[in-house]
Design a protein around this motif. Structure first.
Motif, PDB file in Angstrom:
ATOM      1  N   SER A 125      71.911  35.879 -12.977  1.00  0.00           N
ATOM      2  CA  SER A 125      73.049  36.152 -13.466  1.00  0.00           C
ATOM      3  C   SER A 125      72.607  37.012 -14.901  1.00  0.00           C
ATOM      4  O   SER A 125      73.454  37.548 -15.582  1.00  0.00           O
ATOM      5  N   TRP A 126      71.246  37.216 -15.208  1.00  0.00           N
ATOM      6  CA  TRP A 126      70.927  38.055 -16.119  1.00  0.00           C
ATOM      7  C   TRP A 126      71.251  39.548 -15.975  1.00  0.00           C
ATOM      8  O   TRP A 126      71.268  39.913 -15.024  1.00  0.00           O
ATOM      9  N   LYS A 127      71.621  40.323 -17.224  1.00  0.00           N
ATOM     10  CA  LYS A 127      71.858  41.601 -16.975  1.00  0.00           C
ATOM     11  C   LYS A 127      70.455  42.467 -16.399  1.00  0.00           C
ATOM     12  O   LYS A 127      69.489  42.047 -16.764  1.00  0.00           O
ATOM     13  N   ASP A 128      70.787  43.224 -15.447  1.00  0.00           N
ATOM     14  CA  ASP A 128      69.757  44.076 -14.823  1.00  0.00           C
ATOM     15  C   ASP A 128      68.334  43.091 -14.285  1.00  0.00           C
ATOM     16  O   ASP A 128      67.304  43.326 -14.658  1.00  0.00           O
ATOM     17  N   ALA A 129      68.622  41.812 -13.771  1.00  0.00           N
ATOM     18  CA  ALA A 129      67.879  40.919 -13.397  1.00  0.00           C
ATOM     19  C   ALA A 129      66.612  41.612 -12.542  1.00  0.00           C
ATOM     20  O   ALA A 129      65.674  41.393 -12.740  1.00  0.00           O
ATOM     21  N   GLU A 130      66.950  42.567 -11.655  1.00  0.00           N
ATOM     22  CA  GLU A 130      65.974  43.032 -10.651  1.00  0.00           C
ATOM     23  C   GLU A 130      65.071  44.027 -11.658  1.00  0.00           C
ATOM     24  O   GLU A 130      63.778  44.079 -11.427  1.00  0.00           O
ATOM     25  N   ARG A 131      65.761  45.070 -12.537  1.00  0.00           N
ATOM     26  CA  ARG A 131      64.779  45.666 -13.421  1.00  0.00           C
ATOM     27  C   ARG A 131      63.946  44.764 -14.320  1.00  0.00           C
ATOM     28  O   ARG A 131      62.797  45.496 -14.516  1.00  0.00           O
ATOM     29  N   LEU A 132      64.438  43.884 -15.012  1.00  0.00           N
ATOM     30  CA  LEU A 132      63.772  42.951 -15.831  1.00  0.00           C
ATOM     31  C   LEU A 132      62.616  42.440 -14.830  1.00  0.00           C
ATOM     32  O   LEU A 132      61.301  42.288 -15.508  1.00  0.00           O
ATOM     33  N   LEU A 133      62.815  41.644 -13.645  1.00  0.00           N
ATOM     34  CA  LEU A 133      61.613  41.013 -12.987  1.00  0.00           C
ATOM     35  C   LEU A 133      60.697  42.440 -12.628  1.00  0.00           C
ATOM     36  O   LEU A 133      59.598  42.020 -12.117  1.00  0.00           O
ATOM     37  N   GLY A 134      61.211  43.595 -12.543  1.00  0.00           N
ATOM     38  CA  GLY A 134      60.207  44.769 -12.169  1.00  0.00           C
ATOM     39  C   GLY A 134      59.095  44.927 -13.349  1.00  0.00           C
ATOM     40  O   GLY A 134      58.163  45.405 -13.138  1.00  0.00           O
ATOM     41  N   MET A 135      59.668  44.732 -14.693  1.00  0.00           N
ATOM     42  CA  MET A 135      58.859  45.042 -15.922  1.00  0.00           C
ATOM     43  C   MET A 135      58.151  44.045 -15.984  1.00  0.00           C
ATOM     44  O   MET A 135      57.070  44.053 -17.167  1.00  0.00           O
ATOM     45  N   CYS A 136      58.288  42.555 -15.982  1.00  0.00           N
ATOM     46  CA  CYS A 136      57.334  41.483 -16.343  1.00  0.00           C
ATOM     47  C   CYS A 136      57.467  40.536 -15.330  1.00  0.00           C
ATOM     48  O   CYS A 136      58.313  40.409 -14.386  1.00  0.00           O
ATOM     49  N   GLU A 137      56.648  39.613 -15.501  1.00  0.00           N
ATOM     50  CA  GLU A 137      56.316  38.402 -14.695  1.00  0.00           C
ATOM     51  C   GLU A 137      57.067  37.191 -15.318  1.00  0.00           C
ATOM     52  O   GLU A 137      56.833  37.149 -16.473  1.00  0.00           O
ATOM     53  N   PHE A 138      57.300  36.296 -14.620  1.00  0.00           N
ATOM     54  CA  PHE A 138      57.972  35.132 -15.230  1.00  0.00           C
ATOM     55  C   PHE A 138      57.134  33.855 -15.027  1.00  0.00           C
ATOM     56  O   PHE A 138      56.851  33.565 -13.777  1.00  0.00           O
ATOM     57  N   VAL A 139      56.972  33.216 -15.931  1.00  0.00           N
ATOM     58  CA  VAL A 139      56.723  31.804 -15.756  1.00  0.00           C
ATOM     59  C   VAL A 139      57.508  30.529 -16.291  1.00  0.00           C
ATOM     60  O   VAL A 139      57.944  30.744 -17.303  1.00  0.00           O
ATOM     61  N   ALA A 140      57.772  29.910 -15.407  1.00  0.00           N
ATOM     62  CA  ALA A 140      58.642  28.944 -15.478  1.00  0.00           C
ATOM     63  C   ALA A 140      57.802  27.521 -15.713  1.00  0.00           C
ATOM     64  O   ALA A 140      57.522  26.935 -14.730  1.00  0.00           O
ATOM     65  N   VAL A 141      57.826  27.005 -16.977  1.00  0.00           N
ATOM     66  CA  VAL A 141      57.321  25.607 -17.177  1.00  0.00           C
ATOM     67  C   VAL A 141      58.186  24.500 -16.817  1.00  0.00           C
ATOM     68  O   VAL A 141      59.177  24.486 -17.023  1.00  0.00           O
ATOM     69  N   THR A 142      57.557  23.445 -16.101  1.00  0.00           N
ATOM     70  CA  THR A 142      58.334  22.376 -15.940  1.00  0.00           C
ATOM     71  C   THR A 142      58.894  21.858 -17.238  1.00  0.00           C
ATOM     72  O   THR A 142      58.467  21.983 -18.246  1.00  0.00           O
ATOM     73  N   ARG A 143      60.267  20.945 -16.955  1.00  0.00           N
ATOM     74  CA  ARG A 143      60.759  20.664 -18.109  1.00  0.00           C
ATOM     75  C   ARG A 143      61.491  19.124 -17.670  1.00  0.00           C
ATOM     76  O   ARG A 143      62.237  19.452 -16.534  1.00  0.00           O
ATOM     77  N   PRO A 144      61.091  18.111 -18.219  1.00  0.00           N
ATOM     78  CA  PRO A 144      61.848  16.878 -17.798  1.00  0.00           C
ATOM     79  C   PRO A 144      63.335  16.872 -17.623  1.00  0.00           C
ATOM     80  O   PRO A 144      63.992  17.559 -18.727  1.00  0.00           O
ATOM     81  N   GLY A 145      63.748  16.306 -16.379  1.00  0.00           N
ATOM     82  CA  GLY A 145      65.255  16.547 -16.422  1.00  0.00           C
ATOM     83  C   GLY A 145      65.637  17.498 -15.457  1.00  0.00           C
ATOM     84  O   GLY A 145      66.773  17.874 -15.312  1.00  0.00           O
ATOM     85  N   TYR A 146      64.836  18.615 -15.161  1.00  0.00           N
ATOM     86  CA  TYR A 146      65.141  19.908 -14.450  1.00  0.00           C
ATOM     87  C   TYR A 146      64.093  19.918 -13.351  1.00  0.00           C
ATOM     88  O   TYR A 146      63.139  20.534 -13.457  1.00  0.00           O
ATOM     89  N   PRO A 147      64.497  19.337 -12.015  1.00  0.00           N
ATOM     90  CA  PRO A 147      63.480  19.460 -10.961  1.00  0.00           C
ATOM     91  C   PRO A 147      63.175  20.805 -10.600  1.00  0.00           C
ATOM     92  O   PRO A 147      64.010  21.654 -10.683  1.00  0.00           O
ATOM     93  N   THR A 148      61.933  20.978 -10.206  1.00  0.00           N
ATOM     94  CA  THR A 148      61.384  22.262  -9.751  1.00  0.00           C
ATOM     95  C   THR A 148      62.109  22.514  -8.530  1.00  0.00           C
ATOM     96  O   THR A 148      62.107  23.769  -8.122  1.00  0.00           O
ATOM     97  N   ALA A 149      62.940  21.765  -7.738  1.00  0.00           N
ATOM     98  CA  ALA A 149      63.794  22.360  -6.577  1.00  0.00           C
ATOM     99  C   ALA A 149      64.430  23.166  -7.028  1.00  0.00           C
ATOM    100  O   ALA A 149      64.909  24.054  -6.112  1.00  0.00           O
TER     101      ALA A 149
END
Ligand code: ATP
Ligand code: MG
Length: 212
Positions: A125-149
């Protein structure tokens, strides 16, 4: 020699975006774990000027959120703090930030955007998500209460861009800025949840004592 020169100019930059109202040990641990795990040269903390997803909510003045991030990161030589989102007029969109960073880095540099398991689920839902993902990689760290599913679900909606998102398990700290604010308001301690300098700054400035 050629190889060494190329290595010297190529940077692997971590970007840790957030509202940081206030910064806490969960943010710091996430940044440090990703820095080490993904062999980043440094991590740039970028306090959001005007977070698009927190419109209508009362947040602490950007200058003070920035000051707390500086205090919290001062003792880590691999951490630095940027004012770019605070200084840029309008809402703070990551795509604008990452493209500005890219423009100032050597061509072969890599940008790794660090988020928690909660935030990554909103990325489409972020602005220009596809362009953003083309410019950088994302690392999503685990966070208690937010299942990786939740992350896996979003990755399934991303098609080939899913390869740009990496789930990274870290030692979980079930702390949030909301909880820090709530504790201060209730007169409960925040020691060991935020760095000492941040705790002292919050107390000195009288932040978070009112509801809201
Ligand atoms: P709030 O409760 O106000 O939303 P927060 O603790 O979620 O605050 P943010 O500034 O919203 O902090 O988050 C900045 C980034 O840090 C986000 O990507 C978020 O997912 C991540 N993050 C925050 N706290 C943790 C934590 N305890 N563990 C892992 N990641 C975290
Ligand atoms: Mg948050």
């Amino acid at each position: 020699m050629e190889g060494q020169t190329r290595h010297a100019i190529m940077t692997r930059l971590g970007v840790m975006g957030g509202t940081f109202d206030p910064i806490h040990c969960g943010h710091l641990l996430a940044a440090e774990e990703v820095r080490i795990g993904f062999r980043l040269d440094r991590v740039l903390f970028i306090p959001s000027g005007r977070p698009p997803h927190k419109q209508g909510k009362q947040i602490t003045e950007a200058l003070h959120r920035y000051a707390m991030v500086v205090l919290a990161t001062a003792d880590n030589p691999h951490f630095s703090v940027s004012t770019m989102e605070i200084e840029r007029p309008g809402l703070s969109y990551s795509v604008d930030t990452v493209s500005a960073l890219r423009a100032g880095l050597p061509k072969e540099s890599e940008i790794v955007f660090i988020t928690g398991a909660d935030v990554i689920t909103e990325i489409l839902s972020w602005k220009d998500a596809e362009r953003l993902l083309g410019m950088c990689e994302f690392v999503a760290v685990t966070r208690p209460g937010y299942p990786t599913a939740g992350i896996e679900r979003v990755k399934r909606q991303m098609g080939s861009l899913a390869a740009r998102v990496h789930v990274f398990p870290i030692t979980g700290l079930a702390v949030s800025s909301s909880e820090i604010r709530e504790r201060v308001r209730a007169g409960r301690p925040i020691r060991y949840l935020v760095p000492v300098a941040v705790e002292e700054y919050i107390r000195k400035m009288g932040f978070y004592t009112q509801a809201g």
